[in-house]
Design an enzyme around this catalytic site. Structure first.
Site, PDB file in Angstrom:
ATOM      1  N   THR A   1      27.660 -53.241 -42.841  1.00  0.00           N
ATOM      2  CA  THR A   1      26.872 -53.723 -41.881  1.00  0.00           C
ATOM      3  C   THR A   1      26.896 -55.284 -42.005  1.00  0.00           C
ATOM      4  O   THR A   1      25.944 -56.042 -41.540  1.00  0.00           O
ATOM      5  CB  THR A   1      25.411 -53.070 -42.023  1.00  0.00           C
TER       6      THR A   1
ATOM      7  N   GLN B   1      12.442 -60.565 -31.483  1.00  0.00           N
ATOM      8  CA  GLN B   1      13.298 -61.370 -32.227  1.00  0.00           C
ATOM      9  C   GLN B   1      14.148 -62.483 -31.173  1.00  0.00           C
ATOM     10  O   GLN B   1      14.623 -63.691 -30.694  1.00  0.00           O
ATOM     11  CB  GLN B   1      13.958 -61.765 -33.713  1.00  0.00           C
TER      12      GLN B   1
ATOM     13  N   TRP C   1      21.521 -60.993 -42.096  1.00  0.00           N
ATOM     14  CA  TRP C   1      22.912 -60.525 -41.258  1.00  0.00           C
ATOM     15  C   TRP C   1      22.840 -60.974 -39.980  1.00  0.00           C
ATOM     16  O   TRP C   1      23.109 -61.137 -39.143  1.00  0.00           O
ATOM     17  CB  TRP C   1      23.848 -60.459 -42.423  1.00  0.00           C
ATOM     18  N   ASN C   2      21.712 -60.518 -39.211  1.00  0.00           N
ATOM     19  CA  ASN C   2      21.525 -59.547 -38.555  1.00  0.00           C
ATOM     20  C   ASN C   2      20.511 -60.946 -37.638  1.00  0.00           C
ATOM     21  O   ASN C   2      21.183 -61.130 -36.459  1.00  0.00           O
ATOM     22  CB  ASN C   2      20.747 -58.392 -38.331  1.00  0.00           C
ATOM     23  N   SER C   3      19.407 -61.562 -37.960  1.00  0.00           N
ATOM     24  CA  SER C   3      19.109 -62.892 -37.384  1.00  0.00           C
ATOM     25  C   SER C   3      20.486 -64.173 -37.713  1.00  0.00           C
ATOM     26  O   SER C   3      20.006 -64.551 -37.087  1.00  0.00           O
ATOM     27  CB  SER C   3      18.373 -62.890 -38.756  1.00  0.00           C
TER      28      SER C   3
ATOM     29  N   HIS D   1      19.754 -52.099 -40.507  1.00  0.00           N
ATOM     30  CA  HIS D   1      20.887 -51.497 -39.988  1.00  0.00           C
ATOM     31  C   HIS D   1      20.935 -50.419 -38.900  1.00  0.00           C
ATOM     32  O   HIS D   1      22.155 -50.377 -38.038  1.00  0.00           O
ATOM     33  CB  HIS D   1      20.758 -50.552 -41.768  1.00  0.00           C
TER      34      HIS D   1
ATOM     35  N   GLU E   1      22.443 -63.258 -35.062  1.00  0.00           N
ATOM     36  CA  GLU E   1      21.606 -63.367 -33.449  1.00  0.00           C
ATOM     37  C   GLU E   1      21.669 -65.218 -33.337  1.00  0.00           C
ATOM     38  O   GLU E   1      21.158 -65.692 -32.628  1.00  0.00           O
ATOM     39  CB  GLU E   1      20.198 -62.592 -33.564  1.00  0.00           C
TER      40      GLU E   1
ATOM     41  N   HIS F   1      15.708 -66.207 -43.695  1.00  0.00           N
ATOM     42  CA  HIS F   1      15.558 -65.667 -44.942  1.00  0.00           C
ATOM     43  C   HIS F   1      17.165 -65.440 -44.868  1.00  0.00           C
ATOM     44  O   HIS F   1      17.811 -64.951 -45.881  1.00  0.00           O
ATOM     45  CB  HIS F   1      14.918 -64.609 -45.445  1.00  0.00           C
TER      46      HIS F   1
ATOM     47  N   ASP G   1      27.095 -45.782 -41.846  1.00  0.00           N
ATOM     48  CA  ASP G   1      26.723 -46.535 -41.940  1.00  0.00           C
ATOM     49  C   ASP G   1      27.468 -46.977 -43.958  1.00  0.00           C
ATOM     50  O   ASP G   1      27.365 -46.259 -44.397  1.00  0.00           O
ATOM     51  CB  ASP G   1      25.118 -47.240 -42.483  1.00  0.00           C
TER      52      ASP G   1
ATOM     53  N   GLN H   1      21.361 -62.621 -48.406  1.00  0.00           N
ATOM     54  CA  GLN H   1      21.026 -63.844 -48.096  1.00  0.00           C
ATOM     55  C   GLN H   1      21.733 -65.461 -48.508  1.00  0.00           C
ATOM     56  O   GLN H   1      21.902 -66.336 -47.739  1.00  0.00           O
ATOM     57  CB  GLN H   1      19.955 -63.683 -48.270  1.00  0.00           C
TER      58      GLN H   1
END
Ligand SMILES: O=c1ccn([C@@H]2O[C@H](COP(=O)(O)OP(=O)(O)O[C@H]3O[C@H](CO)[C@@H](O)[C@H](O)[C@H]3O)[C@@H](O)[C@H]2O)c(=O)[nH]1
Length: 491
Positions: A137, A329, A347-349, A22, A352, A344, A115, A369
């Site tokens: 987020t 990362q 959302w950020n991964s 976050h 990215e 996994h 947030d 996920q």
């Protein structure tokens, strides 16, 4: 206290929920606002602030509030409910104190961006008569699902083969929706947070921001923007990895763990292009699946999880694999040796990997996920989901199959082309102006260069490509590979 004169910049407080997934997007968004001339103060808890590793390059000001667990944060609380209750009460009081302190020191606050996981700062903003902006987020698709449940428009306890039809979304199965819905009852505190609380006062917010970009979720964004003052904020990825326009923007700048030394990059540097699976999840079947795939792999395993690896695994796999406990990362995803990301689907991964054009093997665990995984495979066509068996376990054979398929198989080529498309769309989404005035060409499937029409950027590399393209092609957003072939991505 005597009041000081204020300076003339609008001052915005940004309040992320205290977790890495976050802080990263909200800190990155703060940098964008600061770059546009706003004064930004990022606010997190005492505990979180004291444990974070802060990059010397981060120029954002920080302040802290309390969740009343100043020593251990959520881990110190008896239950998640107790933590969230206490954060609301003590957080509200300490946020009020902070606003008063800032006002007295000549830094009055004009806007709070908070947030959505913690809706209470909006009440504080209203009390102080300042703008309250909620920051969602997660993906717009996931927000839409939660919103329908909160409004009573999507029922819980649906049969497994039920077709869920929601505006702006493809037909979904119950297993595609977040675990707090499809496994309703298993996580009551989180259900309350993301369904009841997150949307409890959203109608009173002055603005609603969503951590996504229009091209990625066009239909659902359009639908939600019909009844909410919704804005997407474009990919929140440091400039170094997208438009490369800001030299000082090279990393998020605030991380929970100490990054490993450069041994990891040294290891990657010695591997062939697109030959490595980068892994950010941990479990026994996964370790066996990676070994079975016979591919190179770079695996992030947190120190507290390392004991779950099969005995002797790290030593046995050392010829093919490298295990680290934390690594920025983005730096890994951007490395040319990395050919896929076993993720996994946080959302950020996901954002990215989409933005950097890295195909994914989706191994969703819980929360949002499974929805992200469904979109990765079927909507954005940027990866494969490793399916669980009848006991809900993703078996080693399945993981090995997906990794091999992406790194070596026919579907891998198609997925890589889509990955490239998303990388370009994410790069263009960062700055609306870029799209109409630039041409992109590809040096490899992972390296895209942006030129303006005069070819001044990357001039040495550009001339042959520009010569090969006529004015018509330039006016569309064509994508040209190293041999001068059009890839027909935008044509
Ligand atoms: O070794 C690592 C591992 C992670 N990261 C970064 O940490 C962030 C992780 O965020 P995310 O991928 O969203 O995962 P979580 O931290 O697990 O995020 C939680 O919060 C997200 C936002 O609500 C949800 O989408 C996820 O499901 C939930 O698990 C990303 O920016 C990564 O780049 C690193 O830099 N190095």
């Amino acid at each position: 206290m005597e009041k000081k004169e204020r300076d003339d910049k609008a001052h915005c407080l940004v309040l992320p929920y205290p977790s890495q997934g976050h802080i990263n997007p909200m800190l990155q968004f703060s940098k964008v606002l600061q770059h546009k001339g706003l004064k930004i103060t990022l606010v997190t808890t005492h505990r979180f602030h004291s444990t974070m590793h802060r990059s010397p390059f981060t120029s954002i000001a920080f302040e802290t509030i309390s969740d009343s667990y100043d020593e251990g944060g959520i881990l110190q609380a008896e239950t998640t409910e107790a933590y969230l209750d206490s954060f609301q009460k003590v957080g509200t009081n300490t946020l009020i104190e902070l606003l008063e302190k800032l006002s007295c020191s000549g830094n009055p606050v004009d806007c709070i961006v908070y947030d959505a996981f913690m809706p209470w700062p909006l009440d504080v903003a209203k009390k102080f008569g300042i703008v309250g902006t909620v920051f969602l987020t997660q993906s717009c698709a996931v927000d839409n699902i939660y919103y329908h449940v909160q409004q009573g428009l999507l029922k819980l306890h649906l049969p497994p083969d039920f077709e869920i039809l929601l505006p702006g979304l493809p037909p979904l199965q119950p297993s595609d929706v977040p675990s707090f819905i499809h496994a309703f009852g298993s996580y009551p505190a989180f259900f309350k947070m993301v369904v009841d609380d997150q949307f409890s006062n959203v109608d009173k917010a002055d603005w609603i921001l969503c951590n996504t970009f229009d091209e990625l979720e066009e239909e659902v964004v359009d639908w939600m923007a019909k009844f909410w003052p919704l804005r997407t904020i474009r990919p929140t990825i440091p400039s170094k990895y997208l438009d490369k326009r800001r030299e000082d923007d090279t990393e998020y700048g605030f991380s929970l763990f100490n990054p490993n030394t450069d041994a990891c990059m040294k290891w990657l540097n010695a591997k062939p292009k697109e030959s490595v699976a980068y892994v950010s999840e941990q479990m026994e079947e996964l370790s066996r699946g990676l070994k079975r795939s016979k591919s190179y792999f770079l695996w992030v395993v947190r120190e507290k999880e390392a004991a779950k690896l099969p005995k002797g695994f790290v030593e046995e796999a050392s010829e093919k694999g490298f295990v680290v406990s934390w690594r920025p990362q983005l730096e890994v995803l951007a490395h040319e040796a990395v050919g896929c990301f076993v993720t996994h689907c946080g959302w950020n991964s996901t954002l990215e990997a989409l933005s950097l054009g890295v195909p994914m093997v989706a191994v969703p665990q819980w929360t949002n996920q499974s929805t992200n995984a469904r979109f990765i495979m079927d909507v954005w066509k940027m990866g494969l989901t490793a399916s669980a068996d009848e006991n809900g376990i993703v078996r080693q054979e399945e993981i090995a199959r997906c990794v091999r398929e992406i790194l070596e198989g026919d579907r891998g080529t198609e997925i890589q082309m889509n990955a490239l498309k998303w990388k370009i769309l994410a790069t263009t989404a960062v700055d609306e102006g870029v799209m109409s005035s630039s041409v992109y060409f590809v040096m490899s499937s992972r390296s895209i260069h942006t030129l303006d029409r005069s070819g001044t950027e990357q001039a040495a590399l550009s001339s042959s490509f520009l010569n090969a393209s006529d004015e018509d092609e330039l006016s569309k957003n064509v994508c040209i590979d190293q041999e001068g072939q059009k890839l027909n991505i935008f044509c």
